[in-house]
Motif scaffolding. Structure first.
Motif, short mmCIF file in Angstrom:
data_model
loop_
_atom_site.label_atom_id
_atom_site.label_comp_id
_atom_site.label_asym_id
_atom_site.label_seq_id
_atom_site.Cartn_x
_atom_site.Cartn_y
_atom_site.Cartn_z
N ARG A 1 0.85 -1.34 0.05
CA ARG A 1 0.24 0.16 0.00
C ARG A 1 0.81 1.19 0.13
O ARG A 1 0.54 2.28 -0.61
N THR B 1 3.90 1.69 -1.27
CA THR B 1 4.22 1.62 -2.75
C THR B 1 3.43 2.33 -3.69
O THR B 1 4.03 2.95 -4.67
N GLU B 2 2.26 2.40 -3.36
CA GLU B 2 1.20 3.01 -4.29
C GLU B 2 1.21 4.56 -3.88
O GLU B 2 1.11 5.43 -4.77
N PRO C 1 5.55 5.44 -5.11
CA PRO C 1 6.17 4.63 -6.21
C PRO C 1 7.60 4.81 -6.48
O PRO C 1 8.28 3.72 -6.63
#
Length: 399
Positions: A336, A338-339, A342
């Motif tokens: 989550r 990394t969203e 990024p």
């Protein structure tokens, strides 16, 4: 005895403070206790307290407040409020002695502020111990509020009679509503609103739109308000307008309180307490602040600030899960994360670390290559770490 580090820090002569009829605790801006007078020592310290121990205000007071403070620190609250906080009651259990006290907190000085805790005896049977502090912001419980506003992800508004959603949220009254929520508890002028929402309108046209849309917004939020009776939410104040949150539950305010409480407990390695608050914060963070308006320039700073706070919460929760061996849960939090971030190398490194700890070397290798290709194609640079770096870090932690 806990003694003052510097007599100049005391708000009065030491003898007078020591003989004062009520308890006095002096702390620095980080909550470290500098001085306890006789009455405060009687109220707060265990009989077996070590004279050399360095106490914090959270050790002696804040943690005893339980759900009322949600893990927050009174010293931090006082410094942020820059004014005296309302008096709060809390229970005290010391060996066989059970009592209670009322505490009031204020700051002392400006260049290097100190925090003063004033303590007076209380009764354990006093029902006022659960009174919600006025400085807590919007209401903690949505069931008690006359207006419930969800801003994280899809915007939703609900009053006592049911949902108040609809196309109006995309029209001018809705734009004004979102802007005031973004600037909640801060007075904004008609000129500031017009410049943000209707930059092409002239001064007079902007003021005219403001008056009309304030009226329309009040009608939406308080349809049963009598003519000329005071508005509860969109309030005129000091030549401008402010959104009064005292009768509203706003998810973003509760998210912030839970996040800060969890992060404060995490920094003190109180992981069980931290995980409870962090989980509550993550349940509320369903998406970016006012995600329906991703290109509204006036909301971008608040969106970024809250996104960063959500990132801190996810990192802390992942670290707690890793320490407790809950690697699957940790992986979910980091995915989550990394969203949200990024291109953050530390986040990708943490995700790869979890893969390796789970014995998934192939997955770790694939994720590293994908991140490397993304960095090269977007920024023409490679990650500042390799798989071997992560493996060495894990080995060092295991020790």
């Amino acid at each position: 005895m806990v003694s003052v580090l510097n007599a100049a820090d005391l708000p009065a002569p030491a003898q007078l403070v020591e003989q004062f009829m009520y308890g006095l605790l002096l702390a620095d801006r980080d909550g470290r206790v500098l001085y306890l007078n006789h009455k405060a020592r009687q109220l707060l310290l265990p009989a077996s307290a070590e004279s050399s121990r360095r106490w914090s205000c959270c050790d002696l007071i804040c943690n005893r407040l339980g759900p009322m403070m949600d893990g927050a620190c009174l010293a931090e609250q006082a410094l942020e409020a820059e004014t005296e906080l309302p008096e709060i009651r809390f229970d005290i259990e010391r060996e066989r002695n059970k009592t209670a006290a009322w505490v009031m907190v204020s700051t002392l000085g400006t260049d290097n502020p100190r925090v003063v805790f004033h303590l007076r005896p209380g009764s354990r049977g006093d029902r006022r111990r659960r009174v919600e502090p006025q400085w807590a912001g919007s209401m903690s419980s949505p069931e008690r509020a006359d207006l419930q506003i969800s801003t994280l992800g899809e915007l939703e508004v609900e009053g006592k009679q049911g949902p108040v959603n609809g196309d109006w949220l995309e029209q001018r009254p809705g734009q004004l509503f979102k802007y005031l929520i973004c600037e909640r508890r801060r007075v904004v002028t008609s000129e500031q609103v017009a410049e943000a929402l209707w930059p092409d309108a002239g001064i007079e046209e902007g003021r005219s739109r403001m008056r009309y849309n304030v009226h329309a917004l009040r009608e939406r939020l308080e349809p049963e308000r009598k003519h000329r009776s005071p508005a509860r939410f969109v309030v005129a104040r000091r030549g401008g307008y402010v959104f009064d949150t005292s009768g509203a539950w706003i998810d973003v305010d509760v998210f912030e309180r839970e996040a800060e409480a969890g992060l404060a407990a995490f920094r003190r390695t109180r992981h069980e307490q931290a995980a409870e608050h962090l989980s509550s914060a993550l349940r509320l963070y369903k998406g970016d602040f006012l995600a329906d308006d991703p290109y509204a320039e006036w909301a971008m700073e608040e969106q970024e600030r809250l996104r960063n706070l959500a990132g801190q919460v996810l990192r802390a929760q992942a670290r707690i899960d890793i320490e407790l061996g809950r690697l699957e849960a940790a992986a979910g939090h980091v995915l989550r994360l990394t969203e949200l971030e990024p291109f953050d190398g530390d986040v990708q490194q943490l995700l790869i670390e979890i893969c390796l700890r789970r014995g998934r070397r192939s997955e770790a290798h694939r994720r590293y290559l994908r991140f490397k290709n993304r960095m090269v194609s977007t920024f023409e640079t490679e990650p500042d770490f390799g798989l071997s770096d992560v493996e060495r870090q894990i080995a060092k932690m295991r020790g």
